[in-house]
Design an enzyme around this catalytic site. Structure first.
Site, PDB file in Angstrom:
ATOM      1  CG  HIS A 138     -15.858  -3.178  14.095  1.00  0.00           C
ATOM      2  ND1 HIS A 138     -15.014  -2.329  13.391  1.00  0.00           N
ATOM      3  CD2 HIS A 138     -15.075  -4.228  14.448  1.00  0.00           C
ATOM      4  CE1 HIS A 138     -13.810  -2.845  13.343  1.00  0.00           C
ATOM      5  NE2 HIS A 138     -13.809  -4.001  13.971  1.00  0.00           N
ATOM      6  CD  GLU A 143     -16.631  -0.117  10.976  1.00  0.00           C
ATOM      7  OE1 GLU A 143     -16.658  -0.116  12.219  1.00  0.00           O
ATOM      8  OE2 GLU A 143     -15.577  -0.180  10.307  1.00  0.00           O
TER       9      GLU A 143
HETATM   10  C1  F6R Z   1     -12.173  -9.577  11.689  1.00  0.00           C
HETATM   11  C2  F6R Z   1     -13.308  -8.818  12.192  1.00  0.00           C
HETATM   12  C3  F6R Z   1     -13.147  -7.657  13.128  1.00  0.00           C
HETATM   13  C4  F6R Z   1     -12.061  -7.853  14.196  1.00  0.00           C
HETATM   14  C5  F6R Z   1     -11.912  -6.587  15.027  1.00  0.00           C
HETATM   15  C6  F6R Z   1     -10.808  -6.712  16.060  1.00  0.00           C
HETATM   16  O1  F6R Z   1     -12.596 -10.612  10.848  1.00  0.00           O
HETATM   17  O2  F6R Z   1     -14.388  -9.119  11.814  1.00  0.00           O
HETATM   18  O3  F6R Z   1     -14.374  -7.414  13.770  1.00  0.00           O
HETATM   19  O4  F6R Z   1     -12.383  -8.937  14.997  1.00  0.00           O
HETATM   20  O5  F6R Z   1     -11.633  -5.500  14.206  1.00  0.00           O
HETATM   21  O6  F6R Z   1      -9.583  -6.848  15.417  1.00  0.00           O
HETATM   22  P1  F6R Z   1      -8.251  -7.173  16.204  1.00  0.00           P
HETATM   23  O7  F6R Z   1      -8.397  -8.558  16.742  1.00  0.00           O
HETATM   24  O8  F6R Z   1      -7.151  -7.096  15.183  1.00  0.00           O
HETATM   25  O9  F6R Z   1      -8.123  -6.153  17.293  1.00  0.00           O
END
Ligand code: F6R
Length: 241
Positions: A138, A143
């Site tokens: 995503h 998703e």
């Molecule tokens: C956050 C977002 C998500 C995150 C992804 C990765 O604003 O849009 O797409 O970038 O879920 O999250 P982390 O960096 O916590 O692994």
């Protein structure tokens, strides 16, 4: 897509920050798209450090966040409003009214999505969008299965996303089930995109992005169709390339 591989997360954050700062230097009124989650926090720390050392100014910058949970008030510690203030906004000189995040407590979510989409357009679009990636591919909270033509919309979070994000909450039950997210077409309208990928848990996703086909089942694959994407990946994330 240009791939920059770094030794570790610290170097990834420094290199991404250097590039963001160079774009800011070229355009002090940059429209900057931002992400939440663990991955960009090192970048935000580097931007704060630079602001303190070099007084880089954000007075003319507007920021646009990718997403916000539904039903979480702005002042709640779990909201992305709170996250952004704590991790970045309150440590730099950006006027808070120039920071824009979808309203997850709006009365009418359909109207809020349309408002946010039009708002970005009225501001002239996003110059540089910072993205992370989910283990399921995503981007934003788009998703798997989300249309590449989607604009800002309400989304049901995948169970895998809720589980991954439960680390920020007391229990899985507390993780919101829905969010407002910029759509894939909204993200693709950005003039430039930085995708930050860190850690072994993202290695499979990065390999699929680099080597797999373009498919709505793997949302990040759409980035292959964008003319100006830079991927910053640390050694662990690049382990399966
Ligand atoms: C956050 C977002 C998500 C995150 C992804 C990765 O604003 O849009 O797409 O970038 O879920 O999250 P982390 O960096 O916590 O692994």
């Amino acid at each position: 897509m240009k791939l920059i591989q770094t030794l570790n997360y610290a170097e990834l954050s420094q290199q991404a920050a250097a590039q963001v700062l160079s774009r800011l230097k070229g355009n002090p009124a940059l429209n900057l798209g931002l992400a939440t989650g663990s991955t960009p926090t090192g970048l935000y720390q580097e931007l704060i450090k630079d602001h303190q050392l070099n007084r880089t100014s954000y007075q003319r910058v507007n920021t646009f966040n990718l997403d916000e949970y539904i039903g979480v008030p702005k002042k709640d510690h779990h909201s992305y409003h709170y996250f952004m203030c704590e991790k970045l906004f309150e440590h730099i000189d950006i006027p808070i009214e120039q920071t824009h995040i979808p309203d997850g407590t709006a009365k009418d979510f359909g109207k809020e999505c349309t408002r946010y989409e039009q708002f970005i357009r009225e501001y002239g679009g996003i110059d540089l969008q910072v993205l992370g990636i989910g283990q399921n591919g995503h981007i934003g909270f788009n998703e798997p299965g989300t249309s590449f033509d989607s604009r800002t919309h309400l989304i049901d979070l995948a169970e895998s996303t809720r589980k991954a994000n439960s680390r920020f909450f007391a229990s899985l039950d507390d993780v919101p089930r829905q969010a407002i997210t910029m759509g894939i077409a909204t993200i693709m309208d950005s003039r430039e995109i930085f995708l930050l990928v860190s850690g072994i848990t993202k290695a499979e996703a990065l390999a699929r992005l680099m080597e797999g086909e373009v498919s709505e089942e793997f949302p990040a694959s759409v980035l292959k169709k964008h003319p100006n994407v830079t991927i910053f990946a640390d050694k662990e994330a690049a382990a399966m390339l």
